[in-house]
Design an enzyme around this catalytic site. Structure first.
Site, mmCIF file in Angstrom:
data_model
loop_
_atom_site.group_PDB
_atom_site.id
_atom_site.type_symbol
_atom_site.label_atom_id
_atom_site.label_comp_id
_atom_site.label_asym_id
_atom_site.label_seq_id
_atom_site.Cartn_x
_atom_site.Cartn_y
_atom_site.Cartn_z
ATOM 1 N N HIS A 37 0.845 -1.200 0.000
ATOM 2 C CA HIS A 37 0.000 0.000 0.000
ATOM 3 C C HIS A 37 0.886 1.260 0.000
ATOM 4 O O HIS A 37 0.609 2.220 -0.725
ATOM 5 C CB HIS A 37 -0.863 0.059 1.257
ATOM 6 C CG HIS A 37 -1.892 -1.030 1.382
ATOM 7 N ND1 HIS A 37 -1.830 -1.994 2.352
ATOM 8 C CD2 HIS A 37 -3.025 -1.281 0.674
ATOM 9 C CE1 HIS A 37 -2.880 -2.798 2.239
ATOM 10 N NE2 HIS A 37 -3.611 -2.396 1.230
ATOM 11 N N GLN A 61 -18.487 -5.221 -0.980
ATOM 12 C CA GLN A 61 -17.676 -6.090 -1.829
ATOM 13 C C GLN A 61 -17.355 -7.431 -1.178
ATOM 14 O O GLN A 61 -16.617 -8.229 -1.734
ATOM 15 C CB GLN A 61 -16.400 -5.384 -2.264
ATOM 16 C CG GLN A 61 -15.353 -5.190 -1.192
ATOM 17 C CD GLN A 61 -14.236 -4.298 -1.685
ATOM 18 O OE1 GLN A 61 -14.419 -3.108 -1.939
ATOM 19 N NE2 GLN A 61 -13.047 -4.860 -1.849
ATOM 20 N N GLY A 148 -2.941 -1.499 -7.286
ATOM 21 C CA GLY A 148 -1.888 -2.510 -7.259
ATOM 22 C C GLY A 148 -2.158 -3.628 -8.247
ATOM 23 O O GLY A 148 -3.285 -4.128 -8.353
ATOM 24 N N GLU A 149 -1.095 -4.017 -8.944
ATOM 25 C CA GLU A 149 -1.173 -5.127 -9.903
ATOM 26 C C GLU A 149 -1.565 -6.434 -9.208
ATOM 27 O O GLU A 149 -2.097 -7.347 -9.823
ATOM 28 C CB GLU A 149 0.202 -5.276 -10.558
ATOM 29 C CG GLU A 149 0.284 -6.313 -11.633
ATOM 30 C CD GLU A 149 1.702 -6.471 -12.177
ATOM 31 O OE1 GLU A 149 2.585 -5.646 -11.834
ATOM 32 O OE2 GLU A 149 1.915 -7.429 -12.930
ATOM 33 N N ASP A 151 -3.994 -7.039 -7.460
ATOM 34 C CA ASP A 151 -5.422 -7.275 -7.706
ATOM 35 C C ASP A 151 -5.695 -6.931 -9.176
ATOM 36 O O ASP A 151 -6.388 -5.962 -9.485
ATOM 37 C CB ASP A 151 -6.260 -6.417 -6.758
ATOM 38 C CG ASP A 151 -5.987 -6.769 -5.316
ATOM 39 O OD1 ASP A 151 -6.566 -7.736 -4.826
ATOM 40 O OD2 ASP A 151 -5.148 -6.095 -4.679
ATOM 41 N N SER A 189 -3.064 -7.703 3.252
ATOM 42 C CA SER A 189 -3.559 -7.494 4.615
ATOM 43 C C SER A 189 -3.942 -8.831 5.236
ATOM 44 O O SER A 189 -3.824 -9.025 6.445
ATOM 45 C CB SER A 189 -4.779 -6.578 4.590
ATOM 46 O OG SER A 189 -4.469 -5.383 3.916
HETATM 47 P P1 AMP Z 1 -6.772 -3.312 -0.366
HETATM 48 O O1 AMP Z 1 -6.516 -2.574 0.907
HETATM 49 O O2 AMP Z 1 -6.466 -4.769 -0.292
HETATM 50 O O3 AMP Z 1 -8.116 -3.010 -0.947
HETATM 51 O O4 AMP Z 1 -5.716 -2.748 -1.404
HETATM 52 C C1 AMP Z 1 -5.645 -1.377 -1.695
HETATM 53 C C2 AMP Z 1 -4.755 -1.182 -2.885
HETATM 54 O O5 AMP Z 1 -3.447 -1.677 -2.599
HETATM 55 C C3 AMP Z 1 -5.247 -1.951 -4.128
HETATM 56 O O6 AMP Z 1 -5.056 -1.167 -5.277
HETATM 57 C C4 AMP Z 1 -4.360 -3.167 -4.117
HETATM 58 O O7 AMP Z 1 -4.198 -3.748 -5.386
HETATM 59 C C5 AMP Z 1 -3.058 -2.574 -3.618
HETATM 60 N N1 AMP Z 1 -2.193 -3.630 -3.082
HETATM 61 C C6 AMP Z 1 -2.546 -4.603 -2.212
HETATM 62 N N2 AMP Z 1 -1.505 -5.433 -1.986
HETATM 63 C C7 AMP Z 1 -0.478 -4.971 -2.740
HETATM 64 C C8 AMP Z 1 0.864 -5.402 -2.959
HETATM 65 N N3 AMP Z 1 1.362 -6.475 -2.353
HETATM 66 N N4 AMP Z 1 1.649 -4.681 -3.791
HETATM 67 C C9 AMP Z 1 1.146 -3.575 -4.417
HETATM 68 N N5 AMP Z 1 -0.108 -3.119 -4.262
HETATM 69 C C10 AMP Z 1 -0.919 -3.803 -3.437
#
Ligand code: AMP
Length: 283
Positions: A37, A61, A148-149, A151, A189
């Site tokens: 993040h 979601q 992030g790639e 997802d 997470s």
């Molecule tokens: P989330 O909190 O899981 O909804 O993720 C928030 C953003 O962080 C999304 O755009 C994810 O794709 C990105 N993200 C999550 N994990 C990673 C990672 N390991 N590397 C890069 N971006 C990430």
């Protein structure tokens, strides 16, 4: 760093920034922040004058209420990490601020994109993602959206959302590389819920993904995914939900490598009752 729990005051602040010719990069998250993040925040800081991040565990979601209940929440730590990394604004609303009781849920059709892979295994998931990101975009009106790639399917869905909102010219989409642990495990997470042994076992997923990148030409997509599933499950503590090869733009499965100019490997596995996803470009 300025903190907001109300969309109305955040909108006003960002509107003033825009009037002052400051560009805005937006990093939506669900909190429980890790270095992946924070990479998005760092990337946003390089590209934009101001960085806004949101922390919102979006109930819409989650197709599984138990998954929502178990989702890690570490707000204090997250705010500290965002301040240290240099975010300018953070929006961490209550559910009612994002979804006021009288508001109509608007949905965006993502077509075949939302019926495969994550969409097939988590019904309604991308509908919820589309709904919340559309709302967050309307509140923040950023110049850039940083995702992030890790997802990857979500990135393609949100690219479609920007098109459907007719915001693709207005908001630049940045897809940032997946940040990994030293053993290759993609940061998530959800990794917080794994034991140390589970984290070691989960690293096999990226090992197998890398093997696919190296040897795909010797096999058909079906043969390779059979081998990958067998290798992962032979380990005993990993259950594979899907391990697929798909066209990188539309995410439709490929039967032959020459069906698409760009193919990705995408997978979801369960380790110790935790669902993990990962993906990479093959070519
Ligand atoms: P989330 O909190 O899981 O909804 O993720 C928030 C953003 O962080 C999304 O755009 C994810 O794709 C990105 N993200 C999550 N994990 C990673 C990672 N390991 N590397 C890069 N971006 C990430």
């Amino acid at each position: 760093m300025y903190l907001f729990q109300q969309a109305a005051s955040l909108s006003l602040t960002l509107q003033t920034a825009r009037q002052n010719q400051l560009s805005i990069g937006f990093v939506p998250t669900m909190g429980a922040l890790h270095e992946g993040h924070l990479d998005l925040i760092r990337h946003a800081k390089k590209q934009y004058d101001r960085v806004i991040s949101s922390i919102f565990v979006n109930p819409a979601q989650f197709n599984d209420p138990a998954d929502l209940a178990k989702y890690p929440r570490t707000l204090e730590k997250d705010l500290e990490a965002l301040a240290l990394t240099g975010a300018d604004y953070v929006y961490f609303p209550e559910v009612s601020d994002v979804y006021p009781p009288n508001s109509q849920p608007e949905t965006y059709p993502f077509g075949a994109l939302e019926t495969v892979l994550e969409g097939a295994h988590r019904p309604g998931h991308f509908e919820g993602v589309g709904m919340v990101v559309a709302r967050l975009l309307r509140i923040t009106v950023p110049n850039g959206l940083l995702l992030g790639e890790k997802d990857y399917q979500q990135c393609m869905v949100l690219q479609s959302l920007l098109k459907q909102m007719q915001w693709e010219q207005k908001v630049a989409l940045h897809i940032c590389p997946t940040r990994r642990e030293n053993n290759g495990l993609a940061m998530s997470s959800r990794n917080q819920r794994l034991t140390e042994a589970g984290k070691k076992q989960a690293a096999l997923l990226y090992e197998i993904i890398k093997s696919c990148q190296e040897r795909y030409l010797q096999f058909s997509p079906d043969q390779l995914s059979d081998w990958a599933i067998h290798s992962l499950e032979a380990q005993g503590n990993i259950r594979v939900e899907y391990f697929s090869f798909a066209d990188a733009q539309h995410l439709q499965p490929v039967q032959h490598w020459n069906e698409s100019p760009a193919v990705r490997v995408l997978a979801a596995v369960w380790v110790e009752d935790v669902r993990l996803i990962d993906n990479a470009l093959l070519f």
